[in-house]
Design a protein around this motif. Structure first.
Motif, PDB file in Angstrom:
ATOM      1  N   ASP A  82      18.527 -89.331 -12.202  1.00 18.12           N
ATOM      2  CA  ASP A  82      19.088 -88.041 -11.812  1.00 18.12           C
ATOM      3  C   ASP A  82      19.282 -87.956 -10.302  1.00 18.12           C
ATOM      4  O   ASP A  82      20.322 -87.470  -9.830  1.00 18.12           O
ATOM      5  CB  ASP A  82      18.194 -86.906 -12.311  1.00 18.12           C
ATOM      6  N   LEU A 138      22.362 -90.193  -9.475  1.00 19.98           N
ATOM      7  CA  LEU A 138      23.655 -89.630  -9.852  1.00 19.98           C
ATOM      8  C   LEU A 138      24.003 -88.429  -8.986  1.00 19.98           C
ATOM      9  O   LEU A 138      25.180 -88.230  -8.635  1.00 19.98           O
ATOM     10  CB  LEU A 138      23.659 -89.242 -11.326  1.00 19.98           C
ATOM     11  N   LEU A 192      20.191 -95.221 -17.443  1.00 19.81           N
ATOM     12  CA  LEU A 192      20.784 -93.883 -17.425  1.00 19.81           C
ATOM     13  C   LEU A 192      20.575 -93.140 -18.740  1.00 19.81           C
ATOM     14  O   LEU A 192      21.038 -92.006 -18.886  1.00 19.81           O
ATOM     15  CB  LEU A 192      22.286 -93.976 -17.129  1.00 19.81           C
ATOM     16  N   GLY A 193      19.887 -93.776 -19.679  1.00 21.51           N
ATOM     17  CA  GLY A 193      19.733 -93.205 -21.000  1.00 21.51           C
ATOM     18  C   GLY A 193      20.744 -93.807 -21.957  1.00 21.51           C
ATOM     19  O   GLY A 193      21.595 -94.620 -21.581  1.00 21.51           O
ATOM     20  N   GLU A 216      21.613 -88.471 -24.574  1.00 20.32           N
ATOM     21  CA  GLU A 216      20.989 -88.357 -23.251  1.00 20.32           C
ATOM     22  C   GLU A 216      21.941 -88.849 -22.158  1.00 20.32           C
ATOM     23  O   GLU A 216      22.116 -88.197 -21.120  1.00 20.32           O
ATOM     24  CB  GLU A 216      19.689 -89.147 -23.206  1.00 20.32           C
ATOM     25  N   LEU A 217      22.558 -90.001 -22.372  1.00 16.42           N
ATOM     26  CA  LEU A 217      23.492 -90.550 -21.398  1.00 16.42           C
ATOM     27  C   LEU A 217      24.707 -89.647 -21.245  1.00 16.42           C
ATOM     28  O   LEU A 217      25.111 -89.310 -20.121  1.00 16.42           O
ATOM     29  CB  LEU A 217      23.929 -91.949 -21.824  1.00 16.42           C
ATOM     30  N   ARG A 262      23.801 -86.510 -19.394  1.00 18.43           N
ATOM     31  CA  ARG A 262      23.511 -86.745 -17.974  1.00 18.43           C
ATOM     32  C   ARG A 262      24.803 -86.932 -17.182  1.00 18.43           C
ATOM     33  O   ARG A 262      24.959 -86.379 -16.085  1.00 18.43           O
ATOM     34  CB  ARG A 262      22.603 -87.967 -17.858  1.00 18.43           C
ATOM     35  N   ARG A 319      26.513 -83.569 -16.817  1.00 20.49           N
ATOM     36  CA  ARG A 319      25.798 -82.695 -15.886  1.00 20.49           C
ATOM     37  C   ARG A 319      26.190 -82.973 -14.436  1.00 20.49           C
ATOM     38  O   ARG A 319      26.278 -82.050 -13.617  1.00 20.49           O
ATOM     39  CB  ARG A 319      24.296 -82.890 -16.082  1.00 20.49           C
ATOM     40  N   TYR A 320      26.468 -84.232 -14.134  1.00 18.79           N
ATOM     41  CA  TYR A 320      26.815 -84.579 -12.756  1.00 18.79           C
ATOM     42  C   TYR A 320      28.318 -84.774 -12.562  1.00 18.79           C
ATOM     43  O   TYR A 320      28.761 -85.120 -11.463  1.00 18.79           O
ATOM     44  CB  TYR A 320      26.040 -85.827 -12.319  1.00 18.79           C
TER      45      TYR A 320
END
Length: 319
Positions: A38, A41, A60-61, A65-66, A69, A72-73
């Motif tokens: 996190d 990224l 990164l998952g 989850e990947l 993530r 989110r970014y």
């Protein structure tokens, strides 16, 4: 200064997105990384990048989850490294499970444009003798024989077909210290297979190649570009002292863009002439720990700004 006639101005590159990579933060393994995913990224996003390479699969998952993530970014996934033992028939069969696991990860990432789908980055594991003395001059006695190339190429084709069966177009990454290192070895791979190429400017330069000329020569096969600067003088010093590829990385053989030998403007110009479309991944391989995180973040911003000054843009505009 005289104006350049409009018909002599190289065209701008096609649609491009610029990604960063975990290796630029010293991340080479999913466990024990010096920075969490996190934080990494967020640093990429704040620097202005549009995406990231996966780094080691799982860092990164995976799955939801990947995908969550990345969303989110606000970043895309450019692809990720998968090495297989193409020179070892039995080892290759064993390695296919890891390829399938990576393809599961890549295939589960949402993509808004097929040109920016993740590229499975096929590569070789280290050849220990070549890893110990990476780059030019390369001992020709350490290369694959004619007979070895035949089996090697068949297995590359099998791996590429496996990727395409999942709807993903792979790219092959030449690399220092492996069986596909020199310009001649890259040419041989392209002759014997239909696999696309991930052109890495730093690795090609240190192996005796010319990245600017290579873009023009291999334009029809290049489906991903890794832009990194490199210093032949640094490599020569490390080799003279008996150092291997890791020692070269620790010694700064891949400095920030503009601090080494790479003709950044030439690379951008040739990408435009070639009409390249897709991901450009900016890499600055650094040692796995001991670096100031603030310095790492500053390097990532400086690398993106250096490309922008050369005329290549393709990321966020956050500063």
């Amino acid at each position: 200064m005289d104006r350049i006639p409009p018909d002599r101005i190289p065209p701008a590159p096609g649609p491009i997105r610029i990604a960063s990579a975990p290796v630029s933060f010293g991340v080479y393994a999913a466990e024990g990384a010096a920075i969490g995913p996190d934080e990494m990224l967020a640093t990429m996003r704040d620097a202005g990048y549009a995406g990231t390479d996966s780094g080691p699969i799982g860092y990164l998952g995976t799955g939801a989850e990947l995908a969550g993530r990345l969303t989110r970014y606000g970043l895309g996934l450019a692809g990720g490294w998968v090495d297989l033992r193409y020179g070892d028939a039995g080892g290759f069969e064993e390695d296919l499970a890891a390829l399938d696991a990576a393809l599961d990860v890549f295939a589960g990432v949402p993509v808004d444009d097929a040109r920016f789908a993740p590229r499975p980055t096929l590569a070789c594991p280290p050849n220990l003798a070549r890893f110990a003395r990476p780059g030019a001059p390369v001992d020709p006695g350490l290369g694959l024989t004619h007979e070895e190339w035949a089996g090697f190429a068949v297995r590359v084709l099998r791996a590429a077909a496996r990727c395409r069966d999942r709807g993903l177009e792979p790219v092959f990454h030449h690399h220092l210290g492996t069986d596909v290192e020199t310009p001649g070895e890259i040419e041989r791979l392209l002759e014997l297979t239909d696999v696309s190429l991930c052109l890495d400017t730093g690795h090609l330069w240190l192996a005796g190649g010319d990245p600017v000329a290579a873009i023009g020569r291999w334009a029809g096969r290049i489906r991903q570009v890794h832009v990194k600067d490199a210093s032949r003088d640094t490599l020569a010093r490390v080799r003279a002292a008996g150092g291997d590829l890791w020692e070269a990385v620790r010694g700064g053989v891949f400095p920030p863009l503009g601090a080494g030998d790479l003709d950044v403007e030439g690379v951008v110009r040739e990408l435009g002439r070639a009409g390249y479309e897709g991901w450009v991944v900016v890499e600055q391989d650094v040692a796995g720990g001991g670096r100031d995180p603030g310095r790492v973040a500053a390097d990532q911003r400086a690398n993106l700004d250096r490309l922008a000054r050369a005329g290549l843009v393709g990321g966020h505009t956050v500063r």
